[in-house]
Design a protein around this motif. Structure first.
Motif, mmCIF file in Angstrom:
data_model
loop_
_atom_site.group_PDB
_atom_site.id
_atom_site.type_symbol
_atom_site.label_atom_id
_atom_site.label_comp_id
_atom_site.label_asym_id
_atom_site.label_seq_id
_atom_site.Cartn_x
_atom_site.Cartn_y
_atom_site.Cartn_z
ATOM 1 N N HIS A 797 0.847 -1.189 0.000
ATOM 2 C CA HIS A 797 0.000 0.000 0.000
ATOM 3 C C HIS A 797 0.887 1.245 0.000
ATOM 4 O O HIS A 797 1.988 1.261 0.560
ATOM 5 N N SER A 798 0.407 2.289 -0.608
ATOM 6 C CA SER A 798 1.191 3.518 -0.740
ATOM 7 C C SER A 798 1.595 4.105 0.609
ATOM 8 O O SER A 798 2.572 4.858 0.691
ATOM 9 N N ARG A 801 5.175 2.989 1.256
ATOM 10 C CA ARG A 801 6.124 3.123 0.164
ATOM 11 C C ARG A 801 6.708 4.525 0.152
ATOM 12 O O ARG A 801 6.036 5.502 0.457
ATOM 13 N N ASP A 802 7.977 4.609 -0.227
ATOM 14 C CA ASP A 802 8.614 5.930 -0.351
ATOM 15 C C ASP A 802 8.073 6.674 -1.560
ATOM 16 O O ASP A 802 7.936 7.902 -1.543
ATOM 17 N N ASP A 803 7.788 5.921 -2.623
ATOM 18 C CA ASP A 803 7.293 6.545 -3.851
ATOM 19 C C ASP A 803 6.229 5.634 -4.450
ATOM 20 O O ASP A 803 6.540 4.597 -5.032
ATOM 21 N N ALA A 804 4.973 6.013 -4.313
ATOM 22 C CA ALA A 804 3.875 5.171 -4.779
ATOM 23 C C ALA A 804 3.857 5.019 -6.293
ATOM 24 O O ALA A 804 3.269 4.076 -6.823
ATOM 25 N N LYS A 805 4.530 5.931 -7.027
ATOM 26 C CA LYS A 805 4.519 5.878 -8.491
ATOM 27 C C LYS A 805 5.694 5.078 -9.058
ATOM 28 O O LYS A 805 5.803 4.916 -10.267
ATOM 29 N N SER A 806 6.548 4.584 -8.177
ATOM 30 C CA SER A 806 7.721 3.844 -8.633
ATOM 31 C C SER A 806 7.323 2.564 -9.362
ATOM 32 O O SER A 806 6.331 1.913 -9.014
ATOM 33 N N SER A 809 8.487 -2.449 -6.656
ATOM 34 C CA SER A 809 7.398 -2.702 -5.698
ATOM 35 C C SER A 809 7.850 -2.798 -4.246
ATOM 36 O O SER A 809 7.098 -3.263 -3.401
ATOM 37 N N GLY A 811 8.681 -2.084 -0.344
ATOM 38 C CA GLY A 811 7.905 -1.346 0.649
ATOM 39 C C GLY A 811 8.424 -1.579 2.050
ATOM 40 O O GLY A 811 9.216 -2.499 2.297
ATOM 41 N N LYS A 905 -0.265 7.926 5.121
ATOM 42 C CA LYS A 905 0.099 8.452 3.801
ATOM 43 C C LYS A 905 0.554 9.896 3.889
ATOM 44 O O LYS A 905 1.321 10.380 3.048
#
Length: 913
Positions: A797-798, A801-806, A809, A811, A905
């Motif tokens: 889940h975003s 994650r450091d960068d959700a658009k990376s 995958s 986390g 988030k």
């Protein structure tokens, strides 16, 4: 001998057939022309094979021929029986009578029986010495003189096997598992006296050699060849030319000692015994036995030490009777008085670990007494820092996942190729690993990639091409560290076939490769071909790199390899005995944190008996591991062949072949199956050198679905009714494993069980009529065809994650794991609840709060912080297994609440709480 795995079996079969013919001839009232022709043919077939063994040896074989030629049928049959019994039982190692074919006992045995056998030397360990010389005159004199030097106080007894060529020495090393030492005289010829066409290509696998038909000083070359097959052998070189140059040559690393001709026979004899003694020694176990024999007064916190609380008890004396006195006499929590500390070894434990490192080709070895689950956590914690990225097989053992939680590293999960029809995964394709590394490079995150963590071999037997994986990964990131979880694979070091597929074996080969001038030339040519797009300039967007063999820069690549072994799973160690093997050129950089991790997970009260068993297991494998592993492989191949070709058993059961377990795209060799008549050893070595994945033949997947049984049902049936225990199950199969403990009787028992069950199924189908047959067919269809798809890892889940658009995958699984520690931040939703389907379609996301691990298949289908996808829910709903760790059916799935995720988030950096 063209089929390596069947050589020992063929030898036994020929002796069995010879005895059957001899007995039949003895009992025949009239001359039997067929037997009279077959017996000499069998002797002709056996004599070349037996020339590679000291027993029965040339003289006993000649005696057999003389007995047959004299027409004394009874004596001939008795002699064959004696030799066959000696070979099958191994009694020749300690029994004088095995070497005596004379019924009256009057003949002199001094020229046949190795000194040391008999009443004064009974049960001394016996081994055989291989001699390689230009001619028989050299070795015969040596044998006579060495016999004279042997003394009653010698710890071992040995007999020599004479060979006179490179090829014969090679064959003897491959076939004769009694060999422990080799004495090489320079000047021998290359070609064998036998027709060994099948070996010509095999020899080239271990190094190139040109033969012009003339004798050469190939002693060092031969020594290095033999070491590649059996690295445990002690090799001694006898030469009279260029002695100083020979002794200081790089190739001399394979030789234990160089002698000038035979000027020091006593030194040679003592060297031979001393070399075997070095491997026979078990520093910790030897000291533990001495400790147990001493009258120790114990005032430490271990009441059962010395056993007084047991043997003087009115109520638990039976425990002492069951286990025996030595178990308690050898227990202590002390680390002095002849013992040592596992946490900080400076004495016999350190010596035992150093000897194990030598045996496994490692720089360092650390013993562990609480299993490889802990060994994996130690290595992961030692190597990984918070925020590091670890490329890891999602289907690896749960200890790796928990290790990442403890270390705070980010898993970048890699997917193995699926085997949907059997509800199992294979291994991770190299292309997927390279793609992940190149994506990290493209996004500027390659510096965070710390470790590649893979299971080798997998539970189901998939073996990586470790050398190729490490080679290509180091071409992208030259300082990557590799952790190979070889929990089920400790035995592999002691097989020349399996060794090439181990982490330590591959590390040694890669280290040698990178240091060679030939590789530098190859790398320069490759770099020029790519016009400089290598190393730091490698273009991560170049898709052609995924299908191209990448070469690491020899000036930048570092060999940093860790291997964990569940020693107890494939060697003679007690439960929970494990080892960590290290071959890391930069170990000094992480040594302090490695020891901290070791202290973190290792008990301050380790079990002495487990440590001793690790010490002894190493001794056994160095001295007879080659024999034991080859026999385990032979039994596995025999079981595979018998099941898949038996007219009754194969109706309902089938053992999956390499062709069925490894997809074609990963099997360039095209080999479909192992063992006769499918593939020769030449073909197998080629395949195991070059194929991306190979199958360990000792890991046997037996499909039970065609018999109407799911894996769990069949496992229960075998255990409850037939006293057969197996490893694991899948939806429609079980996993059977042969190991160094198994015998031919075990194989026969399992085959009989399968035959009995098959007959029972046959009978029930006949009695059940059409309705019963239809019900059976429906059951088979549900198990074999109606299998659920295997879910892939969806992503974190975003919020984690450091960068959700990376595009990658990875986390922060640790943050998700500890978020679930707050019960108010979690919710439960039952698997059948319609709310799950609604949220899958409309949101909010279903995010797992825990690891969810069904058995089978035994890998996490959900991890903390993972967004649960529809395929995972479908898989869970179709599962028909009872054991699912991390899931309580009464409560439902444990999820992180959406509002908690929304709050996270908004945080710049994920935290644990």
């Amino acid at each position: 001998m063209s089929d390596f795995f069947s050589a020992a079996e063929a030898r036994r079969e020929r002796w069995s057939r010879l005895l059957a013919c001899a007995d039949a001839l003895t009992n025949s009232q009239t001359p039997n022309e067929k037997l009279l022709a077959e017996i000499p043919a069998l002797l002709d077939a056996l004599e070349p094979l037996e020339s590679f063994w000291a027993y029965p040896g040339e003289k006993l074989m000649q005696s057999l021929r003389e007995l047959f030629a004299d027409g004394n049928r009874g004596s001939f049959a008795a002699a064959v029986l004696r030799i066959k019994t000696g070979i099958f039982s191994g009694s020749y190692r300690h029994d004088v009578s095995a070497w005596d074919l004379d019924d009256d006992g009057e003949a002199s045995l001094s020229d046949r029986i190795p000194p040391g056998l008999g009443a004064d030397g009974n049960h001394k360990p016996y081994f055989e010495l291989l001699t390689v010389a230009p001619g028989i005159s050299r070795t015969s004199g040596l044998q006579r003189e060495l016999r004279k030097l042997r003394r009653p106080e010698d710890p071992f007894t040995y007999e020599a096997v004479q060979t006179f060529s490179f090829e014969d020495a090679f064959v003897a090393t491959v076939l004769n598992f009694n060999l422990q030492a080799v004495v090489i005289y320079d000047g021998f010829r290359f070609k064998s006296r036998y027709a060994l066409d099948s070996f010509a290509e095999l020899v080239q696998h271990f190094g190139r050699i040109d033969d012009d038909g003339l004798p050469h000083d190939h002693g060092l070359l031969l020594a290095n060849f033999l070491k590649k097959i059996r690295p445990e052998l002690d090799i001694y070189l006898v030469t009279e030319r260029n002695l100083d140059e020979t002794a200081t040559s790089m190739q001399a690393k394979a030789v234990k000692r160089v002698f000038y001709e035979v000027e020091e026979l006593m030194e040679m004899h003592l060297s031979i015994l001393g070399g075997v003694s070095e491997r026979y020694a078990t520093p910790f176990f030897d000291n533990l036995k001495k400790y147990a024999a001493r009258p120790i007064g114990t005032f430490h916190a271990l009441p059962l030490a010395r056993g007084k609380s047991i043997f003087k008890s009115n109520w638990i004396k039976d425990m002492g009777q069951f286990y025996g006195a030595n178990l308690f006499l050898a227990e202590s929590s002390a680390t002095t008085g002849g013992l040592d500390s596992l946490l900080d070894p400076t004495g016999n434990i350190k010596d035992a670990q150093d000897m194990t490192a030598r045996a496994f080709g490692a720089d360092k070895v650390f013993f562990a007494t609480n299993g490889t689950s802990t060994s994996n956590k130690i290595v992961v914690q030692a190597l990984c820092r918070p925020g590091d990225i670890v490329l890891i097989d999602r289907n690896c053992h749960k200890s790796h996942h928990y290790g990442l939680v403890l270390a705070g590293a980010q898993p970048l999960y890699l997917e193995a190729f699926p085997m949907v029809e059997y509800s199992m995964y294979g291994a991770v394709p190299l292309r997927s690993i390279k793609q992940a590394l190149l994506q990290l490079k493209a996004e500027g995150k390659l510096d965070k990639a710390r470790v590649v963590d893979l299971t080798n071999c997998t539970f189901d037997g998939h073996m990586y091409n470790c050398r190729r994986v490490m080679e290509e990964c180091l071409a992208i990131k030259p300082d990557l560290i590799f952790l190979w979880d070889e929990a089920w694979f400790a035995f592999a070091r002691f097989s020349p076939f399996h060794r090439r597929r181990t982490g330590m074996g591959a590390a040694a080969a890669l280290e040698e490769q990178l240091a060679s001038p030939e590789y530098r030339a190859e790398y320069a040519a490759w770099k020029a071909k790519l016009k400089g797009k290598t190393g730091d300039d490698l273009d991560p967007k170049d898709a052609s790199l995924l299908d191209m063999r990448l070469l690491p820069d020899p000036d930048k690549a570092r060999i940093r390899v860790y291997q964990t072994n569940s020693t107890h799973k494939s060697m003679s160690a007690l439960r929970q005995g494990s080892m960590i093997l290290v071959r890391d050129q930069d170990f000094h950089q992480i040594e302090e944190q490695f020891h901290e991790a070791f202290y973190t997970h290792t008990s301050t009260s380790p079990n002495q008996q487990i440590i001793a068993s690790l010490d002894v297991a190493r001794r056994q494998m160095e001295l007879e591991g080659y024999e034991l592993v080859m026999k385990a492989v032979e039994l596995a191949l025999d079981l595979r062949r018998q099941v898949n070709t038996h007219p009754l058993i194969s109706k309902y059961f089938h053992i999956l072949t390499p062709g069925e377990m490894v997809p074609k795209e990963f099997r360039a060799s095209g080999i479909e199956d192992y063992g006769r008549p499918n593939a020769s050893w030449n073909e197998i070595i080629k395949a195991w050198d070059n194929d991306e994945f190979a199958l360990d033949p000792t890991r046997i997947t037996l499909v039970t679905g065609r018999a109407g049984y799911d894996g769990t049902q069949f496992k229960g049936l075998l255990a409850s009714k037939y006293d057969v225990q197996i490893n694991k199950t899948s939806r429609n199969s079980i996993l059977v494993q042969t190991n160094i403990n198994n015998t031919r009787s075990d194989i026969a028992h399992l085959l009989k069980v399968l035959a009995d069950i098959s007959r029972d199924i046959d009978g029930k189908l006949k009695e059940g009529g059409k309705a019963g047959q239809q019900a059976f067919a429906a059951r088979v269809k549900s198990l074999i065809e109606d299998v659920p798809d295997l879910p892939n890892f969806s992503g974190f889940h975003s919020a984690f994650r450091d960068d959700a658009k990376s595009a990658t995958s990875e986390g922060h699984m640790r943050a998700a794991f500890y978020t679930a520690y707050r019960e108010e931040d979690c919710e439960h939703v039952k698997l059948s609840d319609k709310a799950i389907d609604d949220r899958l379609k409309k949101g909010p996301d279903l995010v797992s709060a825990t690891f969810v691990i069904p058995y089978p298949p035994g890998f996490p289908i959900m991890v903390p912080g993972q967004v649960i996808a529809a395929d995972t829910i479908q898989f869970m709903r179709e599962l028909d297994v009872k054991e699912i760790h991390g899931y309580n059916a009464q409560l439902g799935l444990k999820l992180l609440k959406p509002e908690v995720l929304d709050k996270r988030k908004n945080k710049a950096v994920p935290t644990d709480r």
